[in-house]
Design an enzyme around this catalytic site. Structure first.
Site: not given
Length: 419
Positions: A222, A317, A319-320, A352, A356
């Site tokens: 990105n 995966p 991560i957060l 989010k 998360k």
């Protein structure tokens, strides 16, 4: 910052105009400002402008009969939660260091037992002069906190250290000072070692993009430059934290004074993050690729005239989410995520945070027209369990300092209890 009272002494320098913006930012953060103008400050800003922005009376004269009948200068100096001098000119710093009391500003500074924060601003020769550096050392020894000055172009046409810190930087220093009044923020000259409010804390920061290989020469990535994550790591370091910096292949070089752990892919980043635990706080600023090629080719994929290859994607995966849901005491006390959105930024970032399981989300609008992704500035909204707080657009270093100050404030009660 909510309901905190700031006594703002505005010195006589061209940077005085920035103090008007500081008044506005303090009000936006929930604080109140009582302005004090020196005689020279009136040459740069008007009492009317300071009064209009602060909503409070502006004080200028030491011998105001109404005030002094009630020892007004004593009351002014002690009613505030913090005294801020911005700009702190060479003359004001000299008078502070000498203990002068020949006008309202210097008398207030001498009569107060309230913590003091100064934002120096002057010509670079004046700043580097041994007399100013002696005065600075005296003030630091007296417990005065210092933010800036920055390096840059001067009104006099020279370039170097001496520019007053930007209002957002000063606000971040104010928040850090209020969070831990006993310790000045670690915004010091190179080579000095002043413990900051995060001294003794370990913080993990992730940064940069990840590169997910397609074949030996191509990858999915990105537009992240790593500038914001790098700035966050530097700001936390400057507040005394031990920083473990896990970075993808970013354009921005990592800061000095932190433990750098370079990675390439999301899987490598997760492994590095888990190895870096335990930490007290974790800030996930990396722009991790959501997808990877399920089976990357070991050889360069060639064009053979048969059309583009079919690339099967697999989810990387999270991560957060992984760190936010750790058990057995391995979860950091504070987990901060980032959300780069192009639509419905606050709504999606709020969802989010809940999805998360992290404590805070720093959300920003990365539509191309904002110039934020890969750019020098950022405009963010900090989302917590208490709601959403939008910060003004500012250089990424200033956003980082403000975030670091908020992290320090979050740890301040626990650190005080440990003393």
């Amino acid at each position: 910052m909510q309901a905190k009272r700031i006594l703002l002494i505005i010195g006589g320098g061209i940077a005085a105009y920035k103090s008007l913006e500081l008044i506005r930012l303090i009000a936006k953060a929930g604080g109140s400002t009582t302005p004090v103008l020196t005689g020279a400050a009136r040459e740069f800003v008007t009492p009317l402008s300071a009064a209009a922005l602060s909503g409070n009376r502006v004080h200028e004269a030491l011998f105001d009969l109404t005030d002094e009948a009630e020892m007004g200068h004593i009351e002014l100096s002690r009613a505030a939660d913090l005294v801020v001098v911005a700009p702190a000119t060479a003359d004001l710093m000299a008078r502070m260091a000498q203990g002068r009391a020949d006008d309202l500003a210097s008398t207030l500074l001498l009569a107060t037992d309230t913590p003091i924060l100064i934002a120096p601003a002057m010509n670079l020769r004046m700043w580097l002069h041994p007399a100013t550096q002696r005065n600075l050392a005296v003030l630091r020894g007296d417990g005065v906190a210092v933010v800036g000055p920055n390096e840059g172009d001067m009104a006099c046409g020279e370039h170097g250290p001496g520019r007053m810190a930007e209002p957002a930087e000063i606000l971040a220093a104010i928040e850090a000072r209020l969070a831990d009044p006993a310790r000045p923020p670690h915004l010091v000259l190179p080579g000095e070692a002043v413990p900051g409010p995060l001294a003794g804390k370990r913080v993990l920061v992730t940064s940069g993009p990840t590169h997910e290989p397609i074949d030996p020469v191509r990858y999915i990535a990105n537009r992240s430059s790593g500038a914001q994550g790098t700035a966050v790591a530097a700001a936390l370091r400057d507040l005394g934290a031990e920083v473990r910096f896990v970075t993808g292949p970013a354009d921005t070089p990592p800061p000095e004074g932190v433990t750098v752990i370079p990675v390439e892919s999301a899987a490598e980043m997760l492994a590095a993050v888990e190895k870096a635990l335990p930490v007290d706080a974790a800030v996930f600023a990396a722009a991790v690729a959501d997808w990877r090629v399920a089976s990357a080719s070991s050889s360069k994929i060639k064009k053979d005239g048969g059309g583009p290859p079919a690339l099967a994607l697999a989810e990387n995966p999270d991560i957060l989410k992984t760190v936010s849901h750790l058990a057995d005491g391995r979860r950091p006390s504070l987990v901060v995520g980032f959300a780069a959105e192009t639509d419905d930024v606050v709504t999606l970032a709020t969802a989010k945070r809940l999805r998360k399981g992290c404590d805070w989300i720093v959300a920003n609008d990365v539509r191309p027209e904002t110039g934020i992704m890969g750019g020098a500035e950022n405009a963010v909204t900090l989302i917590t369990a208490d709601g959403a707080e939008t910060w003004p657009r500012a250089p990424k270093a200033e956003v980082a300092r403000r975030l670091a100050a908020r992290i320090a404030a979050a740890f301040a009660p626990a650190m005080e209890a440990d003393r």
